[in-house]
Design an enzyme around this catalytic site. Structure first.
Site: not given
Length: 161
Positions: A46, A51, A88-89, A130-131, A134
């Site tokens: 994701g 991000q 997480c990226l 999670h996304e 953000h």
């Protein structure tokens, strides 16, 4: 399409609330394509627009069943509970235990700006939460139970964004 630089924890853009997307534009279509390319290149499941430094309410997810694009997503229903490893990226090389709902219902718009409703459970429910966090400037590190730890498994086993 292009690979964009993934912003990492400490970057102010990750703490800001994103703006609603009023209509689909060429710029938004390019952003979505770039986000998908960037997510796949980084082997994540994701990616949210902040991000890659863009404060728009756009999320892309792929838990192995093909890409999902969510514009202006909202969680409208949750049930159950699951606790698992999350990464997480934007927090490379780290992960931690996070409790999320087991099932999540999301209302959003697709790339044609048509309203859609999706339900996910397990990893997909975790990715939705999670996304979407953000988009409100929230990161999973604030939800970690215990300590963040170094990731020591192979990328194929990576579980979350």
């Amino acid at each position: 399409m292009a690979i964009r630089k993934i912003r990492e924890i400490g970057d102010d853009v990750l703490t800001k609330t994103c703006k609603e997307v009023p209509k689909m534009t060429l710029r938004n279509k390019i952003l979505i394509g770039d986000m998908l390319d960037t997510m796949y290149e980084a082997m994540g499941v994701g990616l949210a627009a902040p991000q890659v430094g863009v404060l728009k309410r756009i999320v892309v997810i792929d838990v192995g069943e093909g890409p999902i694009v969510l514009i202006n997503p909202r969680i409208v229903e949750t049930s159950g509970e699951q606790t698992g490893e999350e990464g997480c990226l934007s927090v490379p090389g780290k992960s931690g235990q996070v409790t999320r709902p087991e099932r999540v219902k999301v209302v959003a718009q697709n790339e044609e700006m048509e309203e859609i409703e999706l339900e996910g459970e397990g990893l997909l429910a975790r990715a939705f939460c999670h996304e979407i966090d953000h988009l409100d400037g929230k990161m999973y590190v604030d939800l970690v139970e215990g300590e963040l730890h170094d990731v020591e498994y192979s990328e194929e086993e990576q579980e979350e964004e």
